[in-house]
Structure formats: C-alpha cells, structure tokens
Motif scaffolding. Structure first.
Motif, mmCIF file in Angstrom:
data_model
loop_
_atom_site.group_PDB
_atom_site.id
_atom_site.type_symbol
_atom_site.label_atom_id
_atom_site.label_comp_id
_atom_site.label_asym_id
_atom_site.label_seq_id
_atom_site.Cartn_x
_atom_site.Cartn_y
_atom_site.Cartn_z
ATOM 1 N N VAL A 186 41.343 37.505 33.776
ATOM 2 C CA VAL A 186 42.300 38.394 34.223
ATOM 3 C C VAL A 186 43.160 38.148 33.937
ATOM 4 O O VAL A 186 43.467 36.336 33.642
ATOM 5 N N MET A 187 44.198 38.995 33.145
ATOM 6 C CA MET A 187 45.940 38.866 33.684
ATOM 7 C C MET A 187 46.243 39.155 34.725
ATOM 8 O O MET A 187 46.156 39.573 35.684
ATOM 9 N N ILE A 188 47.456 38.052 34.723
ATOM 10 C CA ILE A 188 47.802 38.246 36.009
ATOM 11 C C ILE A 188 49.757 38.486 35.035
ATOM 12 O O ILE A 188 49.814 37.864 35.084
ATOM 13 N N VAL A 238 46.087 44.759 42.887
ATOM 14 C CA VAL A 238 44.809 43.682 42.577
ATOM 15 C C VAL A 238 44.305 45.436 41.487
ATOM 16 O O VAL A 238 43.379 45.935 42.524
ATOM 17 N N MET A 239 43.575 45.212 40.583
ATOM 18 C CA MET A 239 42.750 46.425 39.447
ATOM 19 C C MET A 239 41.071 46.114 39.528
ATOM 20 O O MET A 239 41.071 44.652 38.809
ATOM 21 N N GLY A 240 40.579 46.707 39.865
ATOM 22 C CA GLY A 240 38.534 46.141 39.419
ATOM 23 C C GLY A 240 38.647 47.390 38.733
ATOM 24 O O GLY A 240 38.710 48.216 38.508
ATOM 25 N N THR A 241 36.937 47.430 38.150
ATOM 26 C CA THR A 241 36.140 48.494 37.822
ATOM 27 C C THR A 241 35.793 49.602 39.053
ATOM 28 O O THR A 241 35.451 50.197 38.834
ATOM 29 N N GLY A 273 34.370 45.826 42.002
ATOM 30 C CA GLY A 273 34.007 45.254 41.102
ATOM 31 C C GLY A 273 34.688 43.950 40.645
ATOM 32 O O GLY A 273 34.310 43.072 41.181
ATOM 33 N N ARG A 274 34.447 44.332 38.547
ATOM 34 C CA ARG A 274 34.937 43.275 38.756
ATOM 35 C C ARG A 274 36.520 43.156 38.476
ATOM 36 O O ARG A 274 37.496 44.056 37.755
ATOM 37 N N VAL A 275 37.220 42.183 39.307
ATOM 38 C CA VAL A 275 38.512 42.476 38.542
ATOM 39 C C VAL A 275 39.679 41.705 37.727
ATOM 40 O O VAL A 275 38.715 40.830 37.512
ATOM 41 N N TYR A 276 40.342 42.333 37.098
ATOM 42 C CA TYR A 276 40.892 42.052 35.959
ATOM 43 C C TYR A 276 41.924 42.094 35.675
ATOM 44 O O TYR A 276 43.059 41.672 34.852
#
Ligand SMILES: NC(=O)c1ccc[n+]([C@@H]2O[C@H](COP(=O)([O-])OP(=O)(O)OC[C@H]3O[C@@H](n4cnc5c(N)ncnc54)[C@H](O)[C@@H]3O)[C@@H](O)[C@H]2O)c1
Length: 341
Positions: free
Chosen positions: A228-230, A248-251, A143-146
């Motif tokens: 994206v926050m790192i 990695v976190m995505g939706t 999904g969208r990686v945030y």
C-alpha cells in the motif's frame, strides 16, 4: 476496581473524561504543576489525591494505569519513570521527540512487562465512522486497498508572536508533522492494515510561521511492506481550505472519511454497481459489534483481558519512524529506507 491516574491536565482532561465513563474504573490521582488546573479537575471528577510533583504520585502502589499528557519533551522521561514504577502507561501523541526516545520507552515496557500504549484517540473519537470504515476494509468490502491519502490542513495554528512549548522545537520536536502527523499516519497505516513502513520520501518546511523554528508544511510518500502507498499532507499554516480527510482506494470501492463532518456522517463510499458509479454519504451507521467509546476504554479493556492494545507502543514506534524519516528526507532530499521492524 481499576485505578488510573493522569499527569498533565490540558489534554489530560480528555483522559479524565474518558476514564470517568468506564465502569469499575476509579481516577485515583492527578498531577500537574498548575495548582488551579489540579483543583478544578479534582473537584469536577472528585479525585482524592492531587500532586504538583508527579514523582510522589508514581510512588503510590495502587495505581494500575497512568496517562502521560505532558508537553512532548516530557513524554519519554515520564513514561519511562511510570513504567519503571510498575504502572501500565498510556502516553499522549507524539509518542516521543524522536525514534531513539521511543525505542527506549518500548525497551522499558518490555523490561517491566507492562503495557505501553500511545493515545491514538482519533480511531475511536471518529467513531462510528472510522470504525465502520475499518470494518469494511477488514471484511474485504473495498477489495484490495492499494492507496491511502491522509490530509490535515490548517490555515493557522497560532498567531504570529504567540509562544508556547508547542512553538519551541526543543520542547515540541517540530510543528505540524510531529503534532498532527501521528494521528494522520496512524489512521492511514490502520486503514492500510500494515504498520511496517519500508521507505519514505518527504519534505518539510517553515513557509509561513517564519518567526518559529518549527515546520508548518509537511508532505510524505510512505511505501508499506504490504504494497500500500500512503500519502501524507500536514500543515500547521497554509493558504488553502483547511480540513482533514482520509481517502482510501480499493479495487472494489473507495471511501473518504471527513474528520470535520458531524459524527455518523463522516463517511462517503464510492463504488461501481453493474457499471453505474455511485457515491454515498452514510447517514445511519450501525457497527456490527460494539466498540470501545474511547482510547481509554480500549486500553483498559486490553489490560484487563491481557491483550496487546491496538494502539501499542510498537505501532507508535512505527509512526515515529515515519515522522523521523520525513524530517530526514526533507533535510537530505533523498528517500529514506526504514530497516528496523
Ligand atoms: N490526542 C489528541 O488529540 C491531543 C490533543 C491535544 C494535545 N495532545 C497532546 O497532549 C500533550 C499535552 O498537550 P496540551 O495541549 O495538553 O498542552 P498544555 O500545555 O495545555 O498542557 C500541558 C500540561 O502539563 C503540565 N505540566 C508541564 N510540565 C509539567 C511537569 N513537569 N509536571 C507536571 N505537569 C506539568 C502543564 O502545567 C499543563 O497543564 C501533548 O503531547 C500534545 O501533543 C493530544
């Protein structure tokens, strides 16, 4: 034939191995001030020319690409000299001691119209797992990686009293942040799909290695242009369980890349299938398209094809901007905006 050369034969031996495995690439020459390293490497890889003075090697007119694998303080001057001598250049990480040196390197590469790449070897060395994760993100499977969390924790890097150029800030530029930071920030920005950091808030400190003037502790929050926050943690010494991970976190899904797990078993995926949450460590990764085996192979391929390398100097400069900003944020206690593109 594509001729390469290597300056500095510590990590430089890894470059020799990488180049030796690429078809139609010849290792033309090596340079190091340590004659025993020169001799051992020359014998192992049957290298015709060895130099204790790298300037003499730069004068050879049949070298296409030079790896600069010297202590950090020599990266900028030697890479600039190599570019000026008309050689494509692959420089070890960190790209330089600071942003202004890195900018001067980019400027020289542009002036001489040569490739300058930074040795972000983890992207390929952690394959196929890292490359498969990148593929999953690029094809929207998560999904969208945030959010990306990039962590490298060591308990100790060297024992108290042990001194090398690594522990001398003048020559290294710092400790855990400038040493492991380049890998961890590069991996994070690569997974985030964005090499444009906007602002950085961070802290560094010498908490345990108090007989040195370098950081053993660094954390940073990096806001990227694409939203994206790192989050980065890098320690050279700490009282915790050591290890390296990129989360990695995505939706639609998430992943943890465990840098210390065995090849092909480093990637765990997280998701939700019709309300059932799952977690699965992959065991037999198949890359849909063949990928280079090493950073050396990728750089040689890119030069041969006239393409910009994925580990370009511009991306290396973006990584240096983040490192500088974390050091600055730690000193001032404030968020640091990154304005340059
Ligand atoms: N990408 C990676 O995974 C990775 C891993 C280790 C080190 N590195 C990087 O590689 C670089 C070198 O680190 P290292 O561990 O190999 O250090 P090292 O001290 O083991 O090796 C440096 C080599 O450079 C030689 N040297 C020093 N000054 C020289 C000069 N003026 N001319 C010619 N040779 C000279 C030394 O004799 C030595 O053989 C560093 O920038 C480090 O950050 C990268």
């Amino acid at each position: 034939m594509f001729n390469v050369a290597v300056i500095g034969l510590g990590m430089g031996q890894g470059h020799l191995k990488g180049y030796s495995e690429i078809p139609d690439v010849a290792i033309r020459a090596i340079a190091d001030i340590d004659e025993s390293r020169l001799q051992t490497c020359a014998e192992q890889y049957r290298i015709p020319d060895v130099y204790t003075d790298y300037h003499q090697m730069l004068a050879l007119d049949d070298i296409d690409l030079i790896s600069v694998c010297l202590p950090n303080y020599l990266h900028a001057p030697v890479a600039i000299a190599a570019l000026e001598a008309g050689k494509h250049t692959l420089v070890e990480k960190p790209m330089a001691l600071n942003v202004s040196e890195a900018e001067a390197m980019v400027k020289m590469a542009k002036k001489r119209k040569k490739t300058l790449a930074v040795s972000m070897n983890y992207r390929w060395a952690l394959g196929p797992d890292s490359l498969y994760l990148k593929h999953l993100i690029a094809t929207g499977k998560l999904g969208r990686v945030y959010y990306v969390r990039s962590v490298s924790l060591r308990r100790r890097t060297f024992m108290r009293g042990h001194k090398t150029w690594f522990s001398d800030k003048q020559r290294s530029g710092g400790g855990g942040l400038i040493d492991m930071g380049p890998h961890m920030i590069d991996l994070a920005m690569w997974m985030a799909g964005d090499f444009s950091p906007v602002s950085v808030s961070g802290q560094t400190g010498t908490q345990i290695m108090t007989d040195t003037d370098i950081d053993d502790f660094a954390v940073g929050s990096i806001r990227m242009k694409n939203g994206v926050m790192i989050s980065l943690e890098s320690t050279w010494a700490s009282h915790t369980r050591p290890g390296g991970t990129v989360t990695v976190m995505g939706t639609e899904g998430g992943a943890i890349l465990d840098l210390n797990a065995a090849k092909g078993q480093r990637l765990t995926l997280f998701g939700d299938q019709e309300g059932t949450l799952f977690e699965q460590t992959l065991t037999s990764i198949h890359l849909p398209t063949p990928q280079p085996a090493s950073v050396q192979e990728h750089v040689v391929e890119s030069i041969r094809a006239g393409r910009t390398a994925e580990n370009s100097a511009e991306r290396g400069l973006a990584v240096m901007r983040v490192i500088d900003a974390i050091y600055r944020s730690g000193e001032t206690g404030r968020e640091v905006k990154i304005t340059a593109e």
